[in-house]
Write a protein that holds these residues in place. Structure first.
Motif, mmCIF file in Angstrom:
data_model
loop_
_atom_site.group_PDB
_atom_site.id
_atom_site.type_symbol
_atom_site.label_atom_id
_atom_site.label_comp_id
_atom_site.label_asym_id
_atom_site.label_seq_id
_atom_site.Cartn_x
_atom_site.Cartn_y
_atom_site.Cartn_z
ATOM 1 N N VAL A 72 0.853 -0.926 -0.274
ATOM 2 C CA VAL A 72 0.292 0.407 -0.167
ATOM 3 C C VAL A 72 0.844 1.019 0.131
ATOM 4 N N VAL A 73 2.155 0.708 0.613
ATOM 5 C CA VAL A 73 3.106 2.201 0.396
ATOM 6 C C VAL A 73 3.297 2.251 -1.027
ATOM 7 N N ALA A 74 3.906 1.536 -1.479
ATOM 8 C CA ALA A 74 4.318 1.032 -2.858
ATOM 9 C C ALA A 74 3.415 2.373 -3.540
ATOM 10 N N MET A 75 1.933 1.386 -3.411
ATOM 11 C CA MET A 75 1.269 2.436 -4.698
ATOM 12 C C MET A 75 1.410 3.803 -4.647
ATOM 13 N N GLY A 76 0.911 3.981 -3.175
ATOM 14 C CA GLY A 76 0.628 5.808 -2.701
ATOM 15 C C GLY A 76 1.788 6.518 -3.361
ATOM 16 N N GLY A 77 2.974 6.123 -2.911
ATOM 17 C CA GLY A 77 4.060 6.452 -3.514
ATOM 18 C C GLY A 77 4.357 6.787 -5.017
ATOM 19 N N ALA A 78 3.767 5.669 -5.802
ATOM 20 C CA ALA A 78 3.925 5.790 -7.184
ATOM 21 C C ALA A 78 2.579 6.796 -7.423
ATOM 22 N N ALA A 79 1.605 6.908 -7.094
ATOM 23 C CA ALA A 79 0.437 8.205 -6.599
ATOM 24 C C ALA A 79 1.172 9.095 -7.021
ATOM 25 N N VAL A 80 1.788 9.553 -5.570
ATOM 26 C CA VAL A 80 2.275 10.568 -5.732
ATOM 27 C C VAL A 80 3.503 11.138 -7.196
ATOM 28 N N ASP A 81 4.819 9.922 -7.369
ATOM 29 C CA ASP A 81 5.129 10.512 -8.237
ATOM 30 C C ASP A 81 4.155 10.384 -9.562
ATOM 31 N N ALA A 82 3.737 9.225 -9.873
ATOM 32 C CA ALA A 82 2.952 9.606 -11.117
ATOM 33 C C ALA A 82 2.251 10.867 -11.306
ATOM 34 N N SER A 83 1.572 12.002 -10.241
ATOM 35 C CA SER A 83 1.244 12.989 -10.122
ATOM 36 C C SER A 83 1.744 14.204 -10.507
ATOM 37 N N HIS A 84 3.346 14.429 -9.473
ATOM 38 C CA HIS A 84 4.228 14.791 -9.413
ATOM 39 C C HIS A 84 4.694 14.718 -11.009
ATOM 40 N N ALA A 85 5.170 14.083 -12.301
ATOM 41 C CA ALA A 85 5.145 13.579 -13.096
ATOM 42 C C ALA A 85 4.564 14.304 -14.188
ATOM 43 N N LEU A 86 2.901 13.735 -14.049
ATOM 44 C CA LEU A 86 2.071 14.311 -14.950
ATOM 45 C C LEU A 86 2.444 16.341 -14.646
ATOM 46 N N SER A 87 2.323 16.907 -13.274
ATOM 47 C CA SER A 87 2.301 17.998 -13.304
ATOM 48 C C SER A 87 3.152 18.731 -13.726
#
Length: 129
Positions: A72-87
């Motif tokens: 769950v932490v890996a998935m949360g981190g992936a979501a945060v990093d993907a959001s940053h990349a898209l931003s």
């Protein structure tokens, strides 16, 4: 026949990704001018305060991934990093001045998002074994 991965191996992978993020974040937070120069020595980079904030976010995220290497932490981190990349995409498209730093920041975030997503998928696929 394929080799089975262990949950301990998945935790090690998540911790390793977290370590890379934490070290990168610490450098951004404590040495922003050096990191800006490393990325683009010919132009003024983003404001130092912004680089420090990004670094602090990465440091905290990496620390959480190291301390709690759970799917769950890996998935949360992936979501945060993907959001940053898209931003970073609008900045890359619209800003000549910040194009290079935004490209590097987005690429690093995209790579860590992909690595964390891969760790999540591997970790959760053990349930089927």
């Amino acid at each position: 026949m394929t080799a089975k991965r262990s949950p301990a191996g998945d935790a090690t992978t998540i911790r390793a990704i977290g370590l890379v993020e934490a070290v990168t974040g610490a450098l951004l937070a404590t040495r922003p001018n050096a990191m800006i120069t490393l990325v683009d020595r010919h132009r003024a980079g983003p404001p130092v305060w912004l680089v420090r904030v990004l670094g602090a976010r990465m440091l905290v995220q990496g620390a959480v991934e190291i301390a709690r290497p759970l799917p769950v932490v890996a998935m949360g981190g992936a979501a945060v990093d993907a959001s940053h990349a898209l931003s970073m995409l609008p900045v890359v498209i619209a800003s000549r001045r910040f194009r290079r730093p935004a490209s590097v920041s987005g690429a690093v975030a995209g790579a860590t998002a992909a690595a964390l997503l891969g760790a999540f998928v591997r970790a959760t696929s053990h349930a089927d074994d």
